[in-house]
Enzyme design. Structure first.
Site, PDB file in Angstrom:
ATOM      1  N   ASP A 152     -88.205  55.890  -4.680  1.00 25.72           N
ATOM      2  CA  ASP A 152     -88.213  56.403  -6.030  1.00 25.72           C
ATOM      3  C   ASP A 152     -88.193  57.825  -5.906  1.00 25.72           C
ATOM      4  O   ASP A 152     -87.650  58.820  -6.418  1.00 25.72           O
ATOM      5  CB  ASP A 152     -89.553  55.821  -6.730  1.00 25.72           C
ATOM      6  CG  ASP A 152     -90.890  55.944  -5.680  1.00 25.72           C
ATOM      7  OD1 ASP A 152     -90.778  56.274  -4.791  1.00 25.72           O
ATOM      8  OD2 ASP A 152     -91.628  55.349  -6.080  1.00 25.72           O
ATOM      9  N   ASP A 176     -87.098  38.710  -5.507  1.00 22.01           N
ATOM     10  CA  ASP A 176     -86.915  38.750  -3.797  1.00 22.01           C
ATOM     11  C   ASP A 176     -88.068  37.853  -3.373  1.00 22.01           C
ATOM     12  O   ASP A 176     -88.171  38.118  -2.194  1.00 22.01           O
ATOM     13  CB  ASP A 176     -86.998  40.234  -3.297  1.00 22.01           C
ATOM     14  CG  ASP A 176     -85.802  40.825  -3.048  1.00 22.01           C
ATOM     15  OD1 ASP A 176     -84.666  40.258  -3.555  1.00 22.01           O
ATOM     16  OD2 ASP A 176     -85.583  41.854  -2.671  1.00 22.01           O
ATOM     17  N   ASP A 220     -92.067  47.609 -12.705  1.00 22.96           N
ATOM     18  CA  ASP A 220     -92.623  46.669 -11.640  1.00 22.96           C
ATOM     19  C   ASP A 220     -93.271  45.414 -11.995  1.00 22.96           C
ATOM     20  O   ASP A 220     -93.453  45.273 -13.352  1.00 22.96           O
ATOM     21  CB  ASP A 220     -93.802  47.529 -10.652  1.00 22.96           C
ATOM     22  CG  ASP A 220     -93.059  48.251  -9.785  1.00 22.96           C
ATOM     23  OD1 ASP A 220     -91.701  48.386  -9.596  1.00 22.96           O
ATOM     24  OD2 ASP A 220     -93.698  49.275  -9.143  1.00 22.96           O
ATOM     25  N   ASP A 246     -96.252  43.973 -12.337  1.00 21.38           N
ATOM     26  CA  ASP A 246     -97.389  44.285 -12.944  1.00 21.38           C
ATOM     27  C   ASP A 246     -97.328  44.994 -14.250  1.00 21.38           C
ATOM     28  O   ASP A 246     -98.541  45.288 -14.773  1.00 21.38           O
ATOM     29  CB  ASP A 246     -98.343  44.244 -11.980  1.00 21.38           C
ATOM     30  CG  ASP A 246     -98.436  45.828 -11.655  1.00 21.38           C
ATOM     31  OD1 ASP A 246     -97.105  46.264 -11.240  1.00 21.38           O
ATOM     32  OD2 ASP A 246     -99.294  46.590 -11.359  1.00 21.38           O
TER      33      ASP A 246
END
Length: 682
Positions: A413, A260, A319, A321
């Site tokens: 989430d 994104d 995610d 990282d």
């Protein structure tokens, strides 16, 4: 008249005795005889003098060394103080006023509170030096105008202001005790799990080799691995590389890079990275949305709407990282085998930069307790906990059954976990499977992250409260979700932390008729801090900074909770947590030197082979980026002055524990307000 010979002999004998203390006079049985034994003085051992001299010399050198260390310590303290003063002046001079938001509203409220506290302190100081603290004046006996005003103030304070303050104090103490009992029960549950060695056991295990040993290719379920990201150029390489090296048949796994990013150069870098892994034979696709609605939830929702998703059974989410170990899928997917009610397998986070600075150390304490205690206990005893948004594997059927990803809150989430639980699905938490990730190293990034994490649950509670009541789950599960999951741990905790230690405590110094016991201020919080640090035993030296910092963060959490509860605009803001890519560049150089990818089943720092050319581009992009600087946080600074003013008032009342707590808590607010706790940008 001459002296007798006996007298002369006696004088001579006394002189000899004084000269030599070793002379001994013996009187025998026969009184006619005296025996005199004259001993020579003992000879002095020259080695003893040498030893004594050497010892004195060593002591003098030791004291000189200690003196130098003490002088250097004072010099370091002085230099540090000067550095803090210069830093404070620079940040005050470069400060930009905050925008009109809920944080600005809270700042204006606290600023008014500060004005009231300063006026009260001036009033109390004048009364103290007048001696009115010994015999408080009454309205009838007051003579001077100031004395009359002070007498009226005492009467109003005792009759009208102190009682409601004491009532609020009692309510907060009760909430504090309830939350402490909840924390204690969680810790005892964790001890019970460790004592009985309770952990989820899969019904099967995959062999080290992908195919063979009685396992066919068809025995591996079809898995989608999603990596949502947004302008995260520092970490995209390591996450894509780690996911592409997962030990799973390539025909049975598809990697979706959900980009994104709004920056064109970042899009090109990520797209090039995907193409390189495609050339290596990995089934990986790049997806970019032109209309970025719904933030992360919208990104995941769009990816799940692809036509080919119906051919897959599970989806793993990481995610940008996160770096999963190579055997991640082999340790998580087997738990779904034979357990059709299982919707989610959540794994633990491990932090590559937990020792980077004081801020990351304190975050590590919090998150270690969250995973080791909260998630593990809830997973073992009630099969429900909040999904952490990453490092987990979902059954796609469960996602579709509960309505999929929704964009109504900033905690998508937690939203999907609550809805899945209300539909009867169960969760499993694996504490021994760890995924490397990064902690935010700057206070600004951490503050924004915590604001989103604490405003979102209140939005969600407001939206799904009646859905919980109407659901078909048992009354016990409804009560657990409403009273424990939402009210106690998401609403009451930030409310009483801020109200009790940042509002009531300083007010009780100016309203002594309202009492806040010492065990509430010091002893119980200290015990709770020790319980929090147990999962991270190496952090015990930071127990006092941890306690003070958590009280400081209660301001942000309280503001976020109010924002989410009353639908302020700031509660719908999504800010991507800033990452620094601590583990990417070093691993990239290591790969360039080795010339091959390293596959390992242990947790390690890994990255893709995008080459040193891309690294130079990335470095140039970093340099061309916006200049970072540390900020000044006015709300924290204002609260610091409130607490320091209250500490002066407590000193007048000789309240020792309250004084020290207010003093150190005020200093902590100053340090945080000047942005001195996290990453420092020169």
């Amino acid at each position: 008249m001459s002296r007798s010979q006996n007298e002369e002999f006696q004088q001579w004998w006394n002189k000899q005795r004084d000269r030599n203390n070793h002379d001994v006079l013996y009187a025998g049985d026969d009184e006619a005889f005296l025996t005199v034994e004259i001993r020579t003085p003992a000879t002095v051992d020259p080695d003893k003098d040498r030893i004594r001299t050497r010892t004195v010399r060593q002591l003098s050198r030791l004291y000189l060394l200690k003196f130098k260390q003490l002088a250097s310590s004072f010099l370091w303290i002085g230099n540090s103080f000067l550095y803090l003063v210069r830093t404070a002046n620079r940040r005050i001079a470069n400060d930009n006023p905050p925008s009109v938001s809920s944080s600005a509203r809270l700042y204006r409220l606290i600023k008014g509170f500060l004005v009231v506290v300063v006026l009260l302190l001036c009033f109390e100081l004048a009364a103290y030096f007048k001696g009115w603290h010994f015999t408080p004046p009454s309205v009838a006996s007051a003579e001077v105008a100031v004395e009359v005003v002070y007498a009226w103030w005492l009467e109003i304070r005792a009759s009208y202001l102190a009682p409601p303050l004491q009532s609020l104090t009692n309510v907060c103490i009760v909430l504090f005790l309830i939350q402490s009992v909840d924390r204690l029960v969680l810790v005892l549950g964790c001890f019970w799990i460790k004592l009985r060695r309770i952990k989820p056991v899969a019904s099967m295990e995959y062999p080290t080799k992908l195919v063979g040993e009685g396992v066919r290719l068809e025995d591996y379920p079809m898995v989608i691995v999603q990596i949502p990201m947004c302008n995260e150029k520092e970490v995209y390489q390591q996450s894509i590389g780690a996911v592409c090296m997962l030990d799973w048949p390539r025909e049975r796994m598809l990697v979706q890079v959900l980009d994104d990013s709004s920056e064109l150069d970042v899009q090109q870098l990520i797209k090039a990275e995907v193409q390189k892994w495609q050339q290596r034979g990995v089934r990986i696709v790049y997806r970019h949305r032109l209309i970025r609605t719904g933030y992360k939830a919208g990104n995941l929702k769009a990816a799940m709407n692809c036509e080919y998703v119906k051919d897959y059974e599970f989806v793993a989410i990481f995610d940008a990282d996160f770096q999963p170990p190579a055997d991640f899928l082999k340790k998580t997917v087997p738990h779904f085998k034979g357990n059709e009610e299982l919707a989610l397998v959540q794994t633990r986070w491990a932090f590559v930069n937990k020792d980077e600075n004081l801020l990351t150390r304190l975050q590590n304490i919090n998150l270690s307790f969250h995973f080791e205690v909260e998630q593990q206990v809830n997973g073992v005893f009630i099969n429900f906990f909040g999904f952490n948004g990453t490092a987990g594997v979902w059954r796609i059927k469960a996602l579709e059954d509960c309505g999929g990803w929704l964009e109504r809150t900033t905690v998508e989430d937690m939203d999907i976990a609550v809805r899945a639980h209300l539909c009867g699905w169960k969760f499993i938490y694996l504490n021994d499977v760890k995924c490397l990730c990064e902690l935010p190293e700057s206070y600004e990034a951490y503050k924004k992250q915590q604001y989103r994490w604490h405003s979102g649950p209140m939005q969600l509670f407001r939206l799904c409260f009646f859905d919980i009541l109407r659901s078909k789950v048992s009354a016990a599960k409804k009560a657990n979700m409403i009273f424990l999951f939402f009210l106690l741990r998401k609403l009451i905790l930030p409310f009483y932390s801020f109200t009790l230690f940042c509002v009531i405590l300083p007010l009780t110094m100016f309203f002594p008729e309202a009492n806040l016991p010492s065990w509430v201020v010091c002893y119980i919080p200290g015990i709770m801090s020790i319980l929090n640090i147990i999962p991270a035993p190496r952090s015990f030296p930071f127990i006092v900074p941890y306690l003070l910092f958590e009280n400081t963060m209660s301001v942000t959490k309280f503001g976020a909770m109010i924002s989410g509860l009353f639908k302020f605009d700031s509660s719908y803001e999504w800010v991507v947590t800033k990452k620094l890519g601590r583990s990417s560049e070093a691993d990239l150089v290591a790969y360039a030197e080795s010339g091959s990818l390293v596959e390992s089943t242990t947790i390690q720092r890994s990255s893709s082979d995008s080459g040193l050319t891309e690294l130079s581009k990335l470095g140039a992009a970093k340099k061309a980026g916006k200049t970072k600087r540390n900020r000044l946080y006015r709300t924290e600074i204002a609260l610091a002055f409130i607490l320091l003013a209250a500490s002066v008032r407590s000193l007048l009342s000789a309240q020792g524990i309250h004084f020290y707590f207010l003093l150190f808590q005020g200093i902590t607010f100053v340090i945080v307000g000047l942005d001195l706790i996290g990453e420092q940008v020169s």
